[in-house]
Each structure stands twice: as C-alpha cells, then as structure tokens.
Write a protein that holds these residues in place. Structure first.
Motif, PDB file in Angstrom:
ATOM      1  N   HIS A   8      84.105 -23.106  38.168  1.00  0.00           N
ATOM      2  CA  HIS A   8      84.441 -23.601  39.507  1.00  0.00           C
ATOM      3  C   HIS A   8      85.256 -24.901  39.405  1.00  0.00           C
ATOM      4  O   HIS A   8      84.907 -25.911  40.030  1.00  0.00           O
ATOM      5  CB  HIS A   8      83.178 -23.856  40.333  1.00  0.00           C
ATOM      6  N   PRO A   9      86.328 -24.926  38.633  1.00  0.00           N
ATOM      7  CA  PRO A   9      87.045 -26.188  38.404  1.00  0.00           C
ATOM      8  C   PRO A   9      87.681 -26.772  39.661  1.00  0.00           C
ATOM      9  O   PRO A   9      87.917 -27.990  39.719  1.00  0.00           O
ATOM     10  CB  PRO A   9      88.112 -25.800  37.378  1.00  0.00           C
ATOM     11  N   ASP A  10      87.949 -25.958  40.661  1.00  0.00           N
ATOM     12  CA  ASP A  10      88.621 -26.428  41.866  1.00  0.00           C
ATOM     13  C   ASP A  10      87.675 -26.590  43.060  1.00  0.00           C
ATOM     14  O   ASP A  10      88.122 -26.856  44.178  1.00  0.00           O
ATOM     15  CB  ASP A  10      89.752 -25.461  42.240  1.00  0.00           C
ATOM     16  N   ASP A  11      86.376 -26.429  42.811  1.00  0.00           N
ATOM     17  CA  ASP A  11      85.402 -26.576  43.885  1.00  0.00           C
ATOM     18  C   ASP A  11      85.339 -28.034  44.344  1.00  0.00           C
ATOM     19  O   ASP A  11      85.549 -28.955  43.553  1.00  0.00           O
ATOM     20  CB  ASP A  11      84.023 -26.119  43.394  1.00  0.00           C
ATOM     21  N   GLU A  12      85.018 -28.252  45.611  1.00  0.00           N
ATOM     22  CA  GLU A  12      84.922 -29.616  46.132  1.00  0.00           C
ATOM     23  C   GLU A  12      83.813 -30.425  45.462  1.00  0.00           C
ATOM     24  O   GLU A  12      83.821 -31.658  45.507  1.00  0.00           O
ATOM     25  CB  GLU A  12      84.684 -29.580  47.648  1.00  0.00           C
ATOM     26  N   LEU A  13      82.878 -29.751  44.826  1.00  0.00           N
ATOM     27  CA  LEU A  13      81.787 -30.419  44.129  1.00  0.00           C
ATOM     28  C   LEU A  13      82.140 -30.760  42.676  1.00  0.00           C
ATOM     29  O   LEU A  13      81.374 -31.447  42.000  1.00  0.00           O
ATOM     30  CB  LEU A  13      80.547 -29.513  44.161  1.00  0.00           C
ATOM     31  N   ALA A  14      83.296 -30.312  42.197  1.00  0.00           N
ATOM     32  CA  ALA A  14      83.615 -30.402  40.775  1.00  0.00           C
ATOM     33  C   ALA A  14      83.651 -31.845  40.268  1.00  0.00           C
ATOM     34  O   ALA A  14      83.165 -32.130  39.167  1.00  0.00           O
ATOM     35  CB  ALA A  14      84.949 -29.715  40.485  1.00  0.00           C
TER      36      ALA A  14
ATOM     37  N   VAL B 161      80.098 -33.115  39.783  1.00  0.00           N
ATOM     38  CA  VAL B 161      79.481 -32.475  38.620  1.00  0.00           C
ATOM     39  C   VAL B 161      80.042 -33.062  37.328  1.00  0.00           C
ATOM     40  O   VAL B 161      79.295 -33.337  36.386  1.00  0.00           O
ATOM     41  CB  VAL B 161      79.694 -30.954  38.676  1.00  0.00           C
ATOM     42  N   ARG B 162      81.362 -33.276  37.268  1.00  0.00           N
ATOM     43  CA  ARG B 162      81.967 -33.851  36.073  1.00  0.00           C
ATOM     44  C   ARG B 162      81.419 -35.248  35.792  1.00  0.00           C
ATOM     45  O   ARG B 162      81.078 -35.592  34.649  1.00  0.00           O
ATOM     46  CB  ARG B 162      83.489 -33.876  36.249  1.00  0.00           C
ATOM     47  N   THR B 163      81.269 -36.074  36.815  1.00  0.00           N
ATOM     48  CA  THR B 163      80.719 -37.426  36.632  1.00  0.00           C
ATOM     49  C   THR B 163      79.292 -37.368  36.104  1.00  0.00           C
ATOM     50  O   THR B 163      78.917 -38.084  35.169  1.00  0.00           O
ATOM     51  CB  THR B 163      80.754 -38.195  37.964  1.00  0.00           C
TER      52      THR B 163
ATOM     53  N   TRP C   2      78.810 -24.091  35.235  1.00  0.00           N
ATOM     54  CA  TRP C   2      79.282 -24.041  36.609  1.00  0.00           C
ATOM     55  C   TRP C   2      80.665 -24.671  36.705  1.00  0.00           C
ATOM     56  O   TRP C   2      81.561 -24.125  37.365  1.00  0.00           O
ATOM     57  CB  TRP C   2      78.299 -24.768  37.523  1.00  0.00           C
ATOM     58  N   LEU C   3      80.880 -25.806  36.048  1.00  0.00           N
ATOM     59  CA  LEU C   3      82.159 -26.494  36.110  1.00  0.00           C
ATOM     60  C   LEU C   3      83.279 -25.654  35.507  1.00  0.00           C
ATOM     61  O   LEU C   3      84.404 -25.610  36.031  1.00  0.00           O
ATOM     62  CB  LEU C   3      82.058 -27.834  35.381  1.00  0.00           C
ATOM     63  N   ASP C   4      82.981 -24.958  34.420  1.00  0.00           N
ATOM     64  CA  ASP C   4      83.991 -24.107  33.789  1.00  0.00           C
ATOM     65  C   ASP C   4      84.445 -22.974  34.701  1.00  0.00           C
ATOM     66  O   ASP C   4      85.592 -22.510  34.607  1.00  0.00           O
ATOM     67  CB  ASP C   4      83.449 -23.529  32.477  1.00  0.00           C
TER      68      ASP C   4
END
Length: 248
Positions: free
Chosen positions: A210-216, A219-221, A206-208
C-alpha cells in the motif's frame, strides 16, 4: 464507531492484542480453575482469543464487546474455527458503559482500562455486571523500574509517569478499591517481543503493498523509529499483567 486504521494494520496478524502469548493465556485459564458453564463478559475483547479458547478448553460461555469492526469480525470467525460459536457471542459496540443483561461469573477488561477512565472506573464498570462472589480480570501496565523522566514515560505510550504504577503499588490500588488479588499472570520480555516485533513485519508488509495509501507516511515513520524506541524504552521499563480480583 471504530478504531483508527493504524491499530488494525499494526496488529493484523495478532490474535491476542496485548503482550501475552497463547501459553500465558492458557496458564491464566488453568490457574482460575474455570468450571464448565462459567458465564463471562469480556469488555474490549479484541479478536476474541481469550473467550474463544476458554470456551473450547474450559466450557465457558459468554459475550465479548469491542469497538473494532475488524477485530469483532475476526473474533466471530475464530469462534467458528474453534467450534464454539454456539457458546460465545461477539458484539460490535463501545465497551465503555456496557453492562450485561444478567450478572456474570467472570467480568474482564484486558489492557483497555481507558473504557472506565482508569483502573478504578473500569473496576466499577465491571462490578456492575458481576454476580456476588464472582471473578474480575483486569489487564494493566505497570512500571518495571523507576522511570527517569517524562520523555521515557511518553516513549512507553504513557501520558506521564503518573499514568502507571509500580507493580506493588498497583496491587495495593486493587486493595484500596476493595478487592483481593487472588491470581496474576505477568508478561515477560519474551512475550513483549512477540507482541511488539510481530507488528513490525505487519507494518512492512502492509507498506510494501500500500505505498500510496494515505496512511503510508505514518506507517513508514513508525517502522523507522519504533524498533529502537521499543528496545530503549518499553522493553526495559514497562511491565504488563492480568490480575484476578474478588470483592472483599
């Protein structure tokens, strides 16, 4: 009325939203000796795998209720896929306070006892839909070993050490509420791995995309810290099981 997005991102590939494998879910269905036509209510039914597969394998009928629009849509699609859409219904609603129109043979809440503010309240809620002599299923965490401090408890997604009980004390609690435990199937570390580790791939993919999503950032943390925290805490300290109960 819906779940926060992080839940559906984290568990986007899951059909079972708890540390049970399909094999353990099948084992539970077999152990309960479900008769064709058993009427079932599943509160916080998620993606409907229990109700759908038991309709296919045992001929049960029933209703699932869940607050997630994504999971409810998935449950309806799964019912169609398995050819049981004429036997099961999935309702998008808040399961807390939901009572069946007519008494059911089996009432379940698997891994979501917050709908009744804990085990006691959830048992009371399920009991309002259950016919006399019916089966109740509750899925609940328990401590596998003594928790050394509050930091460890919170790392296992508990508010405090008192949020969960050791397995013997959990079984005793069911008795204090007026129920006999008549069956149980427990998760193990392998099934915990399948539940938790599958989430990491969901998060990364998902992160790959949606890198600019407000949830990114969230998710990364979680992806950065979650695997080690799971190995250090949840895998070692937290158990989970589904318990079949009958009123005394």
């Amino acid at each position: 009325m819906d779940l926060p997005r992080i839940f559906t991102v984290r568990e986007s590939s899951h059909r079972i939203h708890n540390p049970f494998t399909p094999g353990k879910l099948a084992t539970l269905g077999q152990a309960l000796h479900l008769a064709p036509g058993t009427r079932m209510l599943d509160l916080a039914s998620g993606s409907g795998e229990m109700l759908c597969t038991w309709a296919r394998d045992h001929g049960v009928t029933g209703t699932g209720v869940d607050i997630s629009t994504v999971f409810t849509e998935g449950a309806r699609a799964r019912a169609t896929e398995l050819g049981v859409a004429d036997r099961v219904t999935f309702v998008h609603d808040d399961a807390s306070g939901y009572v069946a129109d007519e008494p059911v043979d089996l009432a379940a809440c698997i891994g979501a006892t917050w709908i009744g503010d804990g085990v006691a309240g959830t048992a009371e809620l399920l009991g309002r839909s259950l016919r006399p002599g019916g089966l109740m299923l509750i899925g609940e965490p328990y401590w596998r070993r003594e928790v050394p401090d509050e930091e460890t408890a919170q790392a296992c997604h508990a508010g405090s050490k008192d949020d969960f009980l050791p397995l013997p004390e959990l079984i005793e609690q069911f008795g204090e509420l007026g129920y006999d435990v008549v069956e149980m199937v427990l998760a193990d570390q392998d099934s915990w791995d399948r539940y938790q580790a599958a989430q990491w791939l969901n998060l990364r993919r998902w992160l790959d995309t949606h890198p600019d999503d407000e949830l990114a950032a969230e998710v990364r943390t979680e992806l950065t810290t979650g695997p080690a925290d799971y190995a250090r805490y949840t895998r070692e300290y937290l158990g989970w099981g589904i318990f079949a109960l009958m009123a005394r």
